[in-house]
Design a protein around this motif. Sequence first.
Motif, short mmCIF file in Angstrom:
data_model
loop_
_atom_site.label_atom_id
_atom_site.label_comp_id
_atom_site.label_asym_id
_atom_site.label_seq_id
_atom_site.Cartn_x
_atom_site.Cartn_y
_atom_site.Cartn_z
N GLY A 13 -7.90 -12.32 -16.04
CA GLY A 13 -7.25 -11.06 -16.42
C GLY A 13 -7.80 -9.90 -15.60
O GLY A 13 -7.07 -8.97 -15.26
N LEU A 14 -9.09 -9.95 -15.29
CA LEU A 14 -9.70 -8.86 -14.52
C LEU A 14 -9.22 -8.88 -13.08
O LEU A 14 -8.83 -7.85 -12.52
CB LEU A 14 -11.23 -8.96 -14.61
CG LEU A 14 -12.04 -7.93 -13.81
CD1 LEU A 14 -11.60 -6.50 -14.12
CD2 LEU A 14 -13.54 -8.08 -14.09
N SER A 15 -9.20 -10.06 -12.45
CA SER A 15 -8.72 -10.08 -11.05
C SER A 15 -7.23 -9.75 -11.00
O SER A 15 -6.78 -9.02 -10.12
CB SER A 15 -9.05 -11.41 -10.36
OG SER A 15 -8.90 -12.49 -11.22
N ASP A 16 -6.46 -10.26 -11.97
CA ASP A 16 -5.02 -9.93 -12.01
C ASP A 16 -4.82 -8.42 -12.12
O ASP A 16 -3.98 -7.83 -11.44
CB ASP A 16 -4.34 -10.58 -13.22
CG ASP A 16 -4.17 -12.08 -13.05
OD1 ASP A 16 -4.45 -12.60 -11.95
OD2 ASP A 16 -3.76 -12.74 -14.04
N LEU A 17 -5.59 -7.81 -13.02
CA LEU A 17 -5.47 -6.37 -13.24
C LEU A 17 -5.78 -5.60 -11.96
O LEU A 17 -5.04 -4.70 -11.56
CB LEU A 17 -6.45 -5.96 -14.35
CG LEU A 17 -6.61 -4.47 -14.60
CD1 LEU A 17 -5.35 -3.89 -15.22
CD2 LEU A 17 -7.79 -4.20 -15.54
N LYS A 45 -3.87 -2.46 -7.25
CA LYS A 45 -3.80 -2.28 -5.79
C LYS A 45 -2.34 -2.26 -5.32
O LYS A 45 -1.95 -1.49 -4.46
CB LYS A 45 -4.56 -3.41 -5.09
CG LYS A 45 -4.54 -3.32 -3.58
CD LYS A 45 -5.35 -4.44 -2.97
CE LYS A 45 -4.98 -4.70 -1.52
NZ LYS A 45 -5.18 -3.54 -0.66
N ARG A 46 -1.54 -3.12 -5.96
CA ARG A 46 -0.13 -3.21 -5.57
C ARG A 46 0.64 -1.94 -5.96
O ARG A 46 1.45 -1.43 -5.20
CB ARG A 46 0.48 -4.44 -6.28
CG ARG A 46 1.87 -4.83 -5.78
CD ARG A 46 2.46 -5.93 -6.66
NE ARG A 46 2.72 -5.43 -8.00
CZ ARG A 46 2.48 -6.10 -9.12
NH1 ARG A 46 1.94 -7.32 -9.09
NH2 ARG A 46 2.76 -5.56 -10.29
N ASP A 47 0.37 -1.42 -7.16
CA ASP A 47 1.22 -0.35 -7.71
C ASP A 47 0.71 1.07 -7.47
O ASP A 47 1.45 2.02 -7.73
CB ASP A 47 1.38 -0.55 -9.23
CG ASP A 47 2.22 -1.79 -9.53
OD1 ASP A 47 2.77 -2.39 -8.58
OD2 ASP A 47 2.30 -2.17 -10.72
N TYR A 48 -0.54 1.22 -7.07
CA TYR A 48 -1.11 2.58 -6.95
C TYR A 48 -1.94 2.73 -5.68
O TYR A 48 -2.43 1.74 -5.15
CB TYR A 48 -2.03 2.88 -8.16
CG TYR A 48 -1.29 2.89 -9.47
CD1 TYR A 48 -0.68 4.04 -9.94
CD2 TYR A 48 -1.20 1.73 -10.23
CE1 TYR A 48 0.02 4.05 -11.14
CE2 TYR A 48 -0.50 1.72 -11.43
CZ TYR A 48 0.10 2.88 -11.88
OH TYR A 48 0.78 2.87 -13.06
N ARG A 49 -2.11 3.97 -5.29
CA ARG A 49 -3.11 4.27 -4.25
C ARG A 49 -4.31 4.85 -4.97
O ARG A 49 -4.37 6.05 -5.23
CB ARG A 49 -2.54 5.29 -3.26
CG ARG A 49 -1.49 4.71 -2.34
CD ARG A 49 -0.80 5.81 -1.59
NE ARG A 49 -1.77 6.60 -0.82
CZ ARG A 49 -2.05 6.37 0.46
NH1 ARG A 49 -1.45 5.41 1.10
NH2 ARG A 49 -2.94 7.12 1.09
N ALA A 100 -11.29 -10.53 -6.34
CA ALA A 100 -10.43 -9.36 -6.09
C ALA A 100 -10.89 -8.63 -4.83
O ALA A 100 -10.07 -8.19 -4.02
CB ALA A 100 -10.46 -8.42 -7.30
N ILE A 101 -12.20 -8.53 -4.64
CA ILE A 101 -12.72 -7.87 -3.42
C ILE A 101 -12.28 -8.67 -2.19
O ILE A 101 -11.80 -8.10 -1.20
CB ILE A 101 -14.27 -7.75 -3.48
CG1 ILE A 101 -14.68 -6.79 -4.59
CG2 ILE A 101 -14.82 -7.29 -2.12
CD1 ILE A 101 -16.18 -6.72 -4.86
N ASP A 102 -12.40 -9.99 -2.28
CA ASP A 102 -11.97 -10.84 -1.15
C ASP A 102 -10.49 -10.63 -0.84
O ASP A 102 -10.07 -10.79 0.30
CB ASP A 102 -12.21 -12.33 -1.46
CG ASP A 102 -13.70 -12.67 -1.50
OD1 ASP A 102 -14.50 -11.83 -1.04
OD2 ASP A 102 -14.05 -13.75 -2.00
N ARG A 103 -9.73 -10.29 -1.87
CA ARG A 103 -8.29 -10.09 -1.66
C ARG A 103 -7.95 -8.62 -1.40
O ARG A 103 -6.81 -8.20 -1.52
CB ARG A 103 -7.51 -10.66 -2.84
CG ARG A 103 -7.69 -12.20 -2.87
CD ARG A 103 -7.14 -12.83 -4.11
NE ARG A 103 -5.67 -12.78 -4.13
CZ ARG A 103 -4.94 -13.27 -5.12
NH1 ARG A 103 -5.53 -13.85 -6.16
NH2 ARG A 103 -3.64 -13.20 -5.07
N GLY A 104 -8.96 -7.85 -1.05
CA GLY A 104 -8.70 -6.50 -0.53
C GLY A 104 -8.83 -5.35 -1.51
O GLY A 104 -8.52 -4.21 -1.16
N VAL A 105 -9.29 -5.61 -2.73
CA VAL A 105 -9.46 -4.49 -3.67
C VAL A 105 -10.83 -3.84 -3.42
O VAL A 105 -11.83 -4.53 -3.27
CB VAL A 105 -9.36 -4.98 -5.14
CG1 VAL A 105 -9.42 -3.80 -6.10
CG2 VAL A 105 -8.08 -5.79 -5.36
#
Length: 447
Positions: A334-338, A343-347, A388-393
Amino acid sequence: MSEQLPVAELRRRFASNFVWGVATSAFQIEGAARADGKGPSIWDEFCRVPGAIADGGTGDVACDHYHRLESDLDLIADLGVTAYRFSICWPRVQPAGTGAYNERGIGFYERLVDGLLERGIQPYATLYHWDLPAELQHRSGGWFGRDTAYRFAEYAEVISRRLGDRIVSIATHNEPWVSAVLGYERGVFAPGVKDRRIAYQASHHLLLSHGLAVQAMRAAGIKAELGIVLNMSPVRPATDSELDAHHARLEDGRLVRWYTDALFKGQYPSDIVEHLGADAPVIQAGDAALIAQPCDFVGINYYHPTVSSSSNPASPASSGAAVTDMGWEVAPRGLSDLLLRLKRDYRLPPIYITENGAAYRDQFVDGRIEDEQRRQYIESHLLAVAEAIDRGVDVRGYFVWSLMDNFEWAEGYRKRFGIVHVDYATLRRTLKRSGLWYRALLKSVNA
Ligand code: FCB
């Protein structure tokens, strides 16, 4: 039960400048409710309402942190954290929330901040973790009154002038959703109001006060990074029915988008404004821009996902899931999804996980405190952050909730979140297994 990862391996998933911390809040640990000129807060009053707190507990003594500052600072330093997140009790520094300031109260936070810096720990402060001066509640209905937002900005400016040169990071609010919804709509937290219109007006004033405070602190030349802390949860429908999907969309709007859209897109989500109808808040010209002014960071508190259905739009667990002692589902995904969704919806500005942790009943074995479930909870959520960090967050730090067992709001002292155990009879602090593990992780050699 999952295998424990070698700590050095886990640590290698994070950059060497990643911020590692523990978090607390003033009302939950300080005690000293009437010491040195402190004024009463809405939580001091709410604890006296019969039935409001499950075990009848109050914040009068809590962990007595106020009187044990030096030894608690040593305890924090011993964990090897790079940062400590705490909150400032507004009525301790300005007893009525307006007018005179209390030097002895400000002095406590100066000693706290200086004590952290002497020990090489970065101070991360939160200006409002729910303990509003009671006087402001009586005067103008607390956050229902627009005037409270201006009082808050003035208090923020005073703190920034007194402490802003030594604090690394200042969050205006902790979880405005909780302040507004649990405090003014459901009435289960202070001030115990049950009125949706009042709650949404309060949420608007909380956000407005954030904007006004950021503006005032920047004008005062503050060096600390400025931001806000939001509680968030990925919201999913209980079934694949269209009705549950509808409830999930609405709940996501009330819990997440209401805050993130206002702060990072400059407007409240139109579906929720429409859904609120006559309960939507009164907004003045210029408010939206004030709320959405740039921040240096956003703090995210994550505990559990939210599951929506028509019978319960905001359940903290799906049926049959593993839950903590709070009944909250254990769902690191849930945390990585969030984080990926944000990242997808906001800057967004850089993110800190400002709270994450779990309540469990500790087992005492030969004088040691075994809390393997809490250790696993923290480990699995750290792995979710790493993913999430690995995926660019852009996540810059992680704070365990909590340093020590403390007053868990309406649950009183029954629920324990600490990686340090507190014996409430003697106030003795003892590291739990999770605390020993966190210390080993923080002291493990970094790649
Ligand atoms: C959060 C609060 C924090 C603590 C945890 C368990 O909502 O910010 O004070 O009570 O929940």
